[in-house]
Design an enzyme around this catalytic site. Structure first.
Site, PDB file in Angstrom:
ATOM      1  N   ASP A  68       0.843  -1.200   0.000  1.00  0.00           N
ATOM      2  CA  ASP A  68       0.000   0.000   0.000  1.00  0.00           C
ATOM      3  C   ASP A  68       0.878   1.251   0.000  1.00  0.00           C
ATOM      4  O   ASP A  68       2.041   1.219   0.402  1.00  0.00           O
ATOM      5  CB  ASP A  68      -0.963   0.018   1.196  1.00  0.00           C
ATOM      6  CG  ASP A  68      -0.258  -0.013   2.540  1.00  0.00           C
ATOM      7  OD1 ASP A  68       0.697  -0.794   2.693  1.00  0.00           O
ATOM      8  OD2 ASP A  68      -0.642   0.753   3.443  1.00  0.00           O
ATOM      9  N   GLU A 133       0.076  -0.978   5.876  1.00  0.00           N
ATOM     10  CA  GLU A 133       1.128  -0.495   6.769  1.00  0.00           C
ATOM     11  C   GLU A 133       0.914   0.976   7.031  1.00  0.00           C
ATOM     12  O   GLU A 133       1.151   1.477   8.115  1.00  0.00           O
ATOM     13  CB  GLU A 133       2.500  -0.724   6.136  1.00  0.00           C
ATOM     14  CG  GLU A 133       3.670  -0.619   7.128  1.00  0.00           C
ATOM     15  CD  GLU A 133       4.164   0.805   7.326  1.00  0.00           C
ATOM     16  OE1 GLU A 133       4.827   1.055   8.343  1.00  0.00           O
ATOM     17  OE2 GLU A 133       3.889   1.679   6.493  1.00  0.00           O
TER      18      GLU A 133
HETATM   19 ZN   LIG Z   1       6.697   2.240   4.253  1.00  0.00          ZN
END
Ligand SMILES: [Zn+2]
Length: 376
Positions: A68, A133
């Site tokens: 992501d 994340e």
């Molecule tokens: Zn990162």
């Protein structure tokens, strides 16, 4: 064109803004399957995670990262469209080019090169890749680690490909992170007219001396690995907007970045003691963002340090600086965790980019680190 560059471009062209993966993990999974990895996709909530393992011997060396990316902001401010990977002079432009799709590409190609020369390593290899994340990080790495531990699978050593380098590639390796504890404190008073203050209770006046005392606390001096712990107020909210009304409540948000001299419970206890002693009526909501961790000098730090030295010719600095990362979820299971990756100068910015030559250079560092751990 270099294999790492080609794969990085394929990933960058997929607009995987958190928690989207946009097919990145399928691309990576296909490459891993070809190398003999058992690939498992773990869809948890909105989040796509990938766990892939090759071999069952110890130690288990895991390469970890995220597909992501953070939002682009106004795309018209970008020199090149953020999801059209573009080579411009010596740079690769695109969202995720530095944080951290290029590093994922480098890790995969490093494995391919390593396994083509050493198909039978002294240990096993794994990939843990999440698409959350940059977001709230609840259904990402944290959840995968829980599932693995439920079935008795444990990572011994983990290299995270976060962009750790600041001035030149490989100048910094992260061997730990500070803990992060956030809170939202609501101080309860009684709303009233400013002219009749004796009939009200002003929560701002209750909070101020307590907050002053919290700001005066010298938490610790840090230690060899970490800077001192620090308390920061981030938000104060109260009032109806009128000049003549004492507010009924006020809210304070704060965050503490703390070193391994503190525990989360210790910090909570000390803060609540101050609030209680000042006679505040309050509610407090704590958020455990991440516990501190430190990977002591050992097999993994040695392997990565030597890889940087041999491939890039520089002695990296072992650091615990920066914000949190998914290392906070992997380290508590007992794994040694080290973060090494590309330059972080443009991450999360408009015109995120990375020097093209660094892609194969970091790939060589990863391959050499794998060799140093699992044998040539
Ligand atoms: Zn990162």
């Amino acid at each position: 064109m270099s294999d790492t560059l080609r794969l990085a471009q394929e990933l960058i062209s997929r607009p995987s803004v958190t928690p989207e993966d946009a097919g990145c993990q399928a691309v990576l999974g296909e490459r891993l399957e070809k190398m003999g990895f058992q690939v498992e996709s773990m869809q948890i909530g909105d989040v796509t995670n990938l766990w892939a393992r090759r071999g069952s011997a110890s130690p288990l060396l895991c390469l970890a990262g995220h597909t992501d990316v953070v939002p682009t902001g106004d795309e018209s401010h970008w020199t090149h469209p953020p999801f059209v990977p573009t080579e411009d002079s010596d740079w690769l432009f695109g969202r995720g080019s530095a944080d951290m799709k290029s590093a994922l590409a480098a890790m995969v190609v490093a494995c391919e090169e390593y396994l083509s020369l050493q198909p039978d390593p002294e240990g096993s290899l794994a990939f843990l890749i999440t698409s959350d994340e940059e977001g709230i990080a609840v259904d990402g790495t944290r959840a995968v680690i829980e599932r693995l531990s439920d079935r008795g699978e444990h990572i011994d050593l983990c290299i995270i490909g976060e962009p750790s380098s600041s001035e030149t590639l490989g100048d910094t390796i992260r061997v730990g992170r500070r803990g992060s504890l956030s809170a939202e404190l609501t101080v309860i008073g009684k709303q009233g007219h400013v002219a009749y203050a004796d009939m009200a209770r002003n929560p701002l006046h209750d909070l101020t001396p307590a907050l002053n005392e919290l700001l005066e606390i010298h938490w610790d001096d840090g230690n060899d690995a970490f800077p001192p712990s620090s308390f920061q107020a981030t938000n104060i909210k109260a009032g109806t907007g009128a000049m003549n009304v004492i507010p009924g409540e006020c809210q304070l948000r704060f965050n503490i970045r703390y070193c391994t001299e503190q525990t989360m419970e210790g910090l909570q206890g000390r803060i609540e003691e101050v609030l209680d002693r000042h006679g505040l009526e309050y509610r407090i909501l704590w958020r455990d963002v991440g516990r501190p961790f430190l990977t002591e000098e050992g097999l993994l730090t040695g392997a990565v340090r030597q890889a940087v030295l041999d491939e890039l010719g520089i002695e990296p600095q072992m650091s615990t600086g920066g914000g949190t990362s998914d290392g906070r979820f992997i380290a508590p299971s007992g794994a040694q965790v080290v973060e090494v990756g590309l330059l972080n100068a443009t991450i999360h910015q408009v015109d995120e980019r990375t020097p093209i030559e660094d892609l194969d250079r970091i790939k060589n560092v990863y391959r050499r680190a794998i060799e140093n751990v699992l044998g040539r």
